[in-house]
Design an enzyme around this catalytic site. Structure first.
Site, short mmCIF file in Angstrom:
data_model
loop_
_atom_site.label_atom_id
_atom_site.label_comp_id
_atom_site.label_asym_id
_atom_site.label_seq_id
_atom_site.Cartn_x
_atom_site.Cartn_y
_atom_site.Cartn_z
N ALA A 1 7.04 3.22 20.53
CA ALA A 1 6.17 3.50 21.67
C ALA A 1 4.72 3.13 21.35
O ALA A 1 4.04 2.48 22.17
CB ALA A 1 6.27 4.97 22.07
N SER B 1 1.09 -1.36 8.16
CA SER B 1 1.70 -1.82 9.42
C SER B 1 0.64 -2.19 10.44
O SER B 1 0.79 -3.17 11.17
CB SER B 1 2.64 -0.75 9.98
OG SER B 1 3.73 -0.56 9.10
N HIS C 1 7.03 5.13 16.59
CA HIS C 1 6.48 3.83 16.18
C HIS C 1 6.72 2.77 17.26
O HIS C 1 5.83 1.96 17.54
CB HIS C 1 7.11 3.37 14.86
CG HIS C 1 6.55 4.06 13.67
ND1 HIS C 1 5.27 3.86 13.22
CD2 HIS C 1 7.10 4.96 12.82
CE1 HIS C 1 5.05 4.59 12.15
NE2 HIS C 1 6.15 5.28 11.89
N ALA D 1 12.47 -5.05 11.91
CA ALA D 1 12.30 -3.67 11.48
C ALA D 1 13.50 -3.25 10.65
O ALA D 1 14.65 -3.45 11.05
CB ALA D 1 12.15 -2.74 12.69
N GLY E 1 0.84 -1.19 0.00
CA GLY E 1 0.00 0.00 0.00
C GLY E 1 0.87 1.23 0.00
O GLY E 1 2.10 1.15 0.04
#
Length: 191
Positions: free
Chosen positions: A63, A22, A61, A45, A15
């Protein structure tokens, strides 16, 4: 976002930016973790903190993900995804790779200026996907829908990303396109 259908052995979620890719991968991981005790979820990651804005984005991201999905472990893997997937994949572990686009950027246009040959790394990732013993969810950007870029390097990157997306999609049982937080199934193999 609606609950996902049953988990595919390998799923590619594509996308645009902020399309919900995500979040969709995290939702799949949450369902995986909730389905049976003793399961694990691991995020590989690929983002690298090469400037202050990116460092802040990565921290935000982390957190946010810790609040939404505290059961997921994160491992930073900017380059060697195939080796990392081989090491992480077990029958009771779901592995999320987020994202293929940043991984390709790390290979072709690293902040250090020293690029890496993408083909061996891509081959290693595809082989690791074939060997994966548990489910794998891969996230990547679909950037080929827009205006053709002016620069040669950017066009080469768009081409390379389109090629890796096609190669990964070919080995995945499910391919999902995200738009405005909504999933559209592009491919669904029962095998």
């Amino acid at each position: 976002m609606t609950a996902p259908a049953g988990l595919a052995r390998r799923e590619l979620i594509l996308g645009g930016q902020r399309s919900g890719k995500s979040r969709r991968a995290e939702l799949l991981a949450a369902h995986w973790l909730a389905a049976a005790p003793g399961r694990r979820a691991l995020l590989l990651a690929t983002a690298t903190p090469h400037d202050a804005e990116m460092r802040a984005r990565i921290e935000r991201h982390r957190a946010d993900r810790a609040l939404r999905l505290p059961g997921m472990t994160t491992l930073e893997v900017p380059l060697a995804l195939g080796a990392a997937l081989d090491a992480a994949s077990t029958p009771d572990s779901l592995v999320v790779i987020d994202c293929l686009t940043l991984w390709l950027t790390n290979l072709l246009m690293p902040a250090s200026g020293e690029s890496h040959a993408p083909e061996p790394e891509q081959a290693a990732l595809l082989a690791a996907l074939d060997r994966a013993r548990g489910p794998v969810v891969l996230v990547g950007n679909e950037i080929g829908l827009g205006v053709i870029p002016l620069g040669r390097e950017v066009r080469a990157f768009v081409d390379a990303l389109g090629q890796i997306n096609q190669r990964v999609a070919a080995v995945c049982e499910r391919v999902t396109l995200m738009a405005a937080g909504l999933p559209l199934t592009l491919k669904e193999d029962s095998a």
